[in-house]
Design a protein around this motif. Sequence first.
Motif, mmCIF file in Angstrom:
data_model
loop_
_atom_site.group_PDB
_atom_site.id
_atom_site.type_symbol
_atom_site.label_atom_id
_atom_site.label_comp_id
_atom_site.label_asym_id
_atom_site.label_seq_id
_atom_site.Cartn_x
_atom_site.Cartn_y
_atom_site.Cartn_z
ATOM 1 N N ASP B 9 0.850 -1.192 0.000
ATOM 2 C CA ASP B 9 0.000 0.000 0.000
ATOM 3 C C ASP B 9 0.886 1.243 0.000
ATOM 4 O OD1 ASP B 9 -1.965 -1.884 0.234
ATOM 5 O OD2 ASP B 9 -2.451 -1.408 2.323
ATOM 6 N N CYS B 10 0.603 2.184 -0.868
ATOM 7 C CA CYS B 10 1.399 3.409 -0.992
ATOM 8 C C CYS B 10 0.472 4.628 -1.050
ATOM 9 C CB CYS B 10 2.224 3.368 -2.273
ATOM 10 S SG CYS B 10 3.497 2.101 -2.282
ATOM 11 N N GLY B 11 1.069 5.788 -0.998
ATOM 12 C CA GLY B 11 0.288 7.014 -1.154
ATOM 13 C C GLY B 11 -0.713 7.227 -0.040
ATOM 14 N N GLU B 12 -0.351 6.858 1.194
ATOM 15 C CA GLU B 12 -1.293 6.990 2.312
ATOM 16 C C GLU B 12 -1.073 8.266 3.120
ATOM 17 O OE1 GLU B 12 -1.199 3.067 4.243
ATOM 18 O OE2 GLU B 12 -2.947 2.559 3.024
ATOM 19 N N SER B 13 -0.254 9.165 2.614
ATOM 20 C CA SER B 13 -0.169 10.478 3.252
ATOM 21 C C SER B 13 -1.451 11.254 2.948
ATOM 22 C CB SER B 13 1.045 11.246 2.719
ATOM 23 O OG SER B 13 2.235 10.591 3.105
ATOM 24 N N PHE B 14 -1.672 12.355 3.658
ATOM 25 C CA PHE B 14 -2.833 13.213 3.392
ATOM 26 C C PHE B 14 -2.446 14.642 3.749
ATOM 27 C CE2 PHE B 14 -6.670 15.459 4.773
ATOM 28 C CZ PHE B 14 -7.395 15.393 3.598
ATOM 29 N N GLY B 15 -2.534 15.533 2.773
ATOM 30 C CA GLY B 15 -2.177 16.933 3.021
ATOM 31 C C GLY B 15 -0.795 17.013 3.651
ATOM 32 N N ASN B 16 -0.718 17.670 4.809
ATOM 33 C CA ASN B 16 0.586 17.845 5.466
ATOM 34 C C ASN B 16 1.019 16.640 6.288
ATOM 35 O OD1 ASN B 16 0.664 20.516 4.553
ATOM 36 N ND2 ASN B 16 1.750 21.148 6.420
ATOM 37 N N TRP B 17 0.138 15.635 6.390
ATOM 38 C CA TRP B 17 0.462 14.471 7.213
ATOM 39 C C TRP B 17 1.137 13.396 6.388
ATOM 40 C CZ3 TRP B 17 -4.372 16.929 7.888
ATOM 41 C CH2 TRP B 17 -4.573 17.520 9.146
ATOM 42 N N GLN B 18 2.305 12.992 6.817
ATOM 43 C CA GLN B 18 3.043 11.932 6.132
ATOM 44 C C GLN B 18 2.699 10.570 6.718
ATOM 45 O OE1 GLN B 18 5.151 12.656 3.501
ATOM 46 N NE2 GLN B 18 4.117 14.609 3.764
ATOM 47 N N GLY B 20 3.909 6.292 5.879
ATOM 48 C CA GLY B 20 4.613 5.328 5.038
ATOM 49 C C GLY B 20 5.946 5.869 4.556
ATOM 50 N N ALA B 21 6.686 5.006 3.864
ATOM 51 C CA ALA B 21 8.040 5.349 3.414
ATOM 52 C C ALA B 21 8.115 5.064 1.921
ATOM 53 C CB ALA B 21 9.047 4.530 4.197
ATOM 54 N N ASP B 22 7.177 5.676 1.175
ATOM 55 C CA ASP B 22 7.063 5.374 -0.253
ATOM 56 C C ASP B 22 8.382 5.536 -0.995
ATOM 57 O OD1 ASP B 22 4.431 5.090 0.401
ATOM 58 O OD2 ASP B 22 3.677 6.674 -0.901
ATOM 59 N N GLU B 23 9.140 6.570 -0.657
ATOM 60 C CA GLU B 23 10.347 6.843 -1.430
ATOM 61 C C GLU B 23 11.380 5.724 -1.314
ATOM 62 O OE1 GLU B 23 11.881 10.747 -1.470
ATOM 63 O OE2 GLU B 23 9.894 11.666 -1.530
ATOM 64 N N SER B 24 11.450 5.107 -0.140
ATOM 65 C CA SER B 24 12.439 4.026 -0.017
ATOM 66 C C SER B 24 11.846 2.678 -0.429
ATOM 67 C CB SER B 24 12.992 3.965 1.417
ATOM 68 O OG SER B 24 11.948 3.864 2.341
ATOM 69 N N LEU B 25 10.558 2.479 -0.259
ATOM 70 C CA LEU B 25 9.960 1.176 -0.569
ATOM 71 C C LEU B 25 9.694 0.987 -2.063
ATOM 72 C CD1 LEU B 25 7.344 0.872 2.352
ATOM 73 C CD2 LEU B 25 9.657 -0.073 2.258
ATOM 74 N N LEU B 26 9.195 2.034 -2.733
ATOM 75 C CA LEU B 26 8.762 1.873 -4.130
ATOM 76 C C LEU B 26 9.826 1.278 -5.062
ATOM 77 C CD1 LEU B 26 6.316 4.820 -4.713
ATOM 78 C CD2 LEU B 26 6.027 2.548 -5.674
ATOM 79 N N PRO B 27 11.105 1.653 -4.902
ATOM 80 C CA PRO B 27 12.106 1.074 -5.810
ATOM 81 C C PRO B 27 12.208 -0.450 -5.723
ATOM 82 C CG PRO B 27 12.997 2.993 -4.665
ATOM 83 C CD PRO B 27 11.676 2.693 -4.034
ATOM 84 N N LEU B 28 11.708 -1.027 -4.629
ATOM 85 C CA LEU B 28 11.849 -2.473 -4.421
ATOM 86 C C LEU B 28 10.556 -3.241 -4.701
ATOM 87 C CD1 LEU B 28 13.995 -2.300 -1.155
ATOM 88 C CD2 LEU B 28 14.789 -2.719 -3.491
ATOM 89 N N VAL B 45 -0.900 13.945 -3.381
ATOM 90 C CA VAL B 45 -0.194 12.734 -2.955
ATOM 91 C C VAL B 45 -0.277 11.675 -4.057
ATOM 92 C CG1 VAL B 45 -0.282 10.813 -1.306
ATOM 93 C CG2 VAL B 45 -0.495 13.176 -0.492
ATOM 94 N N MET B 46 -1.432 11.551 -4.691
ATOM 95 C CA MET B 46 -1.602 10.566 -5.766
ATOM 96 C C MET B 46 -0.646 10.853 -6.930
ATOM 97 S SD MET B 46 -5.769 10.437 -5.506
ATOM 98 C CE MET B 46 -6.172 9.339 -6.870
ATOM 99 N N MET B 47 -0.578 12.117 -7.342
ATOM 100 C CA MET B 47 0.312 12.483 -8.446
ATOM 101 C C MET B 47 1.767 12.179 -8.095
ATOM 102 S SD MET B 47 -1.423 13.593 -11.053
ATOM 103 C CE MET B 47 -0.078 14.249 -12.027
ATOM 104 N N ARG B 48 2.147 12.500 -6.850
ATOM 105 C CA ARG B 48 3.525 12.275 -6.412
ATOM 106 C C ARG B 48 3.848 10.776 -6.402
ATOM 107 N NH1 ARG B 48 3.126 15.920 -1.899
ATOM 108 N NH2 ARG B 48 2.935 14.127 -0.545
ATOM 109 N N THR B 49 2.901 9.985 -5.909
ATOM 110 C CA THR B 49 3.123 8.542 -5.806
ATOM 111 C C THR B 49 3.210 7.916 -7.189
ATOM 112 O OG1 THR B 49 1.802 8.652 -3.785
ATOM 113 C CG2 THR B 49 2.265 6.462 -4.659
ATOM 114 N N HIS B 225 3.615 -4.860 4.364
ATOM 115 C CA HIS B 225 2.988 -3.732 5.050
ATOM 116 C C HIS B 225 3.982 -2.591 5.138
ATOM 117 C CE1 HIS B 225 0.268 -6.947 6.379
ATOM 118 N NE2 HIS B 225 -0.620 -5.990 6.257
ATOM 119 N N GLY B 226 3.636 -1.481 4.528
ATOM 120 C CA GLY B 226 4.574 -0.366 4.461
ATOM 121 C C GLY B 226 4.658 0.436 5.739
ATOM 122 N N ASP B 227 3.752 0.212 6.675
ATOM 123 C CA ASP B 227 3.708 1.091 7.846
ATOM 124 C C ASP B 227 4.343 0.478 9.088
ATOM 125 O OD1 ASP B 227 1.725 -0.805 7.941
ATOM 126 O OD2 ASP B 227 0.167 0.555 8.668
#
Lengths: 265, 265, 265, 265
Positions: B9-18, B20-28, B45-49, B225-227
């Motif tokens: 699961d990715c892209g679970e941030s919302f507004g200013n709230w972070q 998960g660790a999408d940046e480190s997990l996604l490459p794998l 967040v969706m566009m960034r993910t 589980h990314g969290d």
Amino acid sequence: MRSIDINCDCGESFGNWQMGADESLLPLLTTANVACGFHAGDPQVMMRTIGLAQEHRVAVGAHPGLPDLLGFGRRRMQIAPAEAHSYILYQAGALKAMLEARGMALHHVKPHGALYAMLNDDSELAAAAAQAIVEVCPRPLLYWPAPTKGNALPDVAASRGIRVIGEVYVDLDYDRHGRLILQRRKEAVDLTRVRRRLEEFIATGSVASVTGETVAMPAESICIHGDGPNALDILKTVRDVLAEHQTEIGAAAAEGPAGRRAAAS
Amino acid sequence: MRSIDINCDCGESFGNWQMGADESLLPLLTTANVACGFHAGDPQVMMRTIGLAQEHRVAVGAHPGLPDLLGFGRRRMQIAPAEAHSYILYQAGALKAMLEARGMALHHVKPHGALYAMLNDDSELAAAAAQAIVEVCPRPLLYWPAPTKGNALPDVAASRGIRVIGEVYVDLDYDRHGRLILQRRKEAVDLTRVRRRLEEFIATGSVASVTGETVAMPAESICIHGDGPNALDILKTVRDVLAEHQTEIGAAAAEGPAGRRAAAS
Amino acid sequence: MRSIDINCDCGESFGNWQMGADESLLPLLTTANVACGFHAGDPQVMMRTIGLAQEHRVAVGAHPGLPDLLGFGRRRMQIAPAEAHSYILYQAGALKAMLEARGMALHHVKPHGALYAMLNDDSELAAAAAQAIVEVCPRPLLYWPAPTKGNALPDVAASRGIRVIGEVYVDLDYDRHGRLILQRRKEAVDLTRVRRRLEEFIATGSVASVTGETVAMPAESICIHGDGPNALDILKTVRDVLAEHQTEIGAAAAEGPAGRRAAAS
Amino acid sequence: MRSIDINCDCGESFGNWQMGADESLLPLLTTANVACGFHAGDPQVMMRTIGLAQEHRVAVGAHPGLPDLLGFGRRRMQIAPAEAHSYILYQAGALKAMLEARGMALHHVKPHGALYAMLNDDSELAAAAAQAIVEVCPRPLLYWPAPTKGNALPDVAASRGIRVIGEVYVDLDYDRHGRLILQRRKEAVDLTRVRRRLEEFIATGSVASVTGETVAMPAESICIHGDGPNALDILKTVRDVLAEHQTEIGAAAAEGPAGRRAAAS
């Protein structure tokens, strides 16, 4: 003028709250601007509105707004260009998927309320919005109050290959610069004035301002306000006048008048 | 097993709230389940993910949830089948438009949290959800915890031509019926157990339950589980074990194993 | 200076999303500005934050914001004075009821983010906000960055009998006009500079601007940013410096310095 | 019966969406249950509704609901007791601050929709809700459909010193167990039946069920549904019948009938 489009904002209910008279208005429209959940509308309302539009062969466009249900998208918010882009893409994309599920296509985009006003003024926001429209619309169309020239989004849209459909408003007055004079309160509109303004527009392609000047109105669509107390009567008057003047009625086409001429020759 | 998928699961941030660790997990990863704004995520967040996923050649699926940001979509809500349908179509449609704007396609749908649990139990909701998946996915795929048989949505999905990708969880325990035992608190997972469970799964296609039984696990994807506090270590362990066992890694394909065999012959 | 207050924004988590380090910071504060659910915070977070504040004998004020969770209340919105009034009354009232349920009182109001900026500029909004503060605070206190003079809400507040507590920021720089220079990104703050700025303030009641001018700082409270990477270290440095200079620490009192003198004589 | 109360849900508009006929109904009520923003209502609507209530000397209670605007608080959600507590305290607290700003007091609490249904069934949720009512109401009153005995919240409320005001519904039918039979659609209610049911209730303190049984109805308030098509006619009929039978009309008092007798002797 060979053919004219009639559009109206639809799908502005939310949850248990009803707004507008979609069931009576939709049969008389050619295009509907459907709210997408940020300022009004919700997934159930959107599906219902699309169903009605399909039944009455009405083309459906997205009516994206600011994320402000409480303010009905009518309060300016300081958003960044990237937000304007992603908000429009998200809303129009959600509607597009619903349309495609019913075998329909997303016809156009028409920004709502304060988002419209911001995109009229701010060229950075406008560039971001144009990008979203190009990305989400199979054949990009933008609806905008005529005269559109000199306003931020219509100008950048034209440069991005988006066809801009100018709108004339027969239920509102214009000032000498061709700007709409918004009513404070929704009051019943005088049908004689609606008739007179539309007849003038059909005959001359222009309307008279409140101070008497003639304002050129390069419009291909008539926009009706669905939330006024006599919206249905206005719409019937429009249909009557168009019939009396043998004006064809149809949704604006992506290829534009030039395209149609080319196809006909 | 020739190839296996790894999803998270990715892209679970919302507004200013972070979150998960999408940046480190996604490459794998090979596939990402991206939240769509109802329980988590927002258009930015969706566009960034999606951007990160594209950079790392990760396939993107929709992770729709209940309209409950406050409860992170983890509280059951009494919704009607038509609501399950329109909520999934809306969320997956919004994500799909963003993917298509980047030249990508919507890869799969994986319901989140309480919506997942409700679709596991209720066949009327499940039928409505399956309808949405068929409508929105170009080549309909559903991700679901293995063993999927006997659960409402996977069963109806299979009958609607949706390919169901079973998932094995290497960071959670199973009971004797093959049901996941959820942790109360997110604690660091023992990497030796992750390694042992994955090696058993690769060798036998089954896992051991907490009470010692062997549970068949017809799975084509490993879900991470990314969290959790050591999510990245778990993911690295998974990649190491798969490399040691010469297991190919790749996003699940819509045509399925049979399709791939047919194509190869 | 006999006594100084130390305040910090708290309770900025929302649902499953954590923000700030309330558990470690609250024991070192004298007053907490608690988010009330419009831009951050929710009823559960509010109750939890109040519980922590009570445990550590920290006075609690309301930190109302614009209705914009997605933008964390940091985007200006075009709201009417009546909306500023009812939004503050609603948020501060909800917090007040929770405080009273725990035997505590609402200590002060401190507007958040874009609402703060709008109330700094617009005297009609400010009059409406002052009305709400008078109505909801048993002994009306407003926290505001010093120097407060010449800004819309502090000026009208003073005229309505609201005591205004000026704040000095030891973790941000000032320009020559005494305006805070906001950081783009939250970076670790140099503790030596924090120490130096606070020592100067204690000794002289002023701070040096980035261009070297001396700026008078009529402040009774030190405001700490809880979301910086070394917030706890900053706060400990502040406490150390205050201890070294025999400065008493205590929540600002409604009766003010004059009141305390009167009471003492 | 010396005096009876007439209550109705009010303030259920939201932003630009209107619901109910508060302006015509409020002058004929003695108590109003005002929505507090979670399922309906917003700060502006609440202020407006309180203003109308004050003008017509109507007592105001809180009508808290689940955090589900989209579902109008009518969909059960799996919330924890601590959430029931904080949600009620937050909503009723916000309303209370607005009332106090107008020199009024919070009169009672009446849970809305699915929250009501959950509090009728679940004693843990009910205990948490009772705690919130005791904490927020100066003189705790709970409104609940009669007969209240055997239902979770009324039972625990009585044990916590909250006075429970039973309600009789003259615009709905009862089954033999005294349970209300909800209408699927809001249809105009037969005024003759309203009159007959109310006359029976005044004469005997009971009503007839749809299958003919006599159901005791220990009620001190008549509840009117404000959203039916002939709500105003029903309310006028109720006032007429009460006038014909010399029944006094007044908001339920916190001290209760016993208290009033005691005071009189």
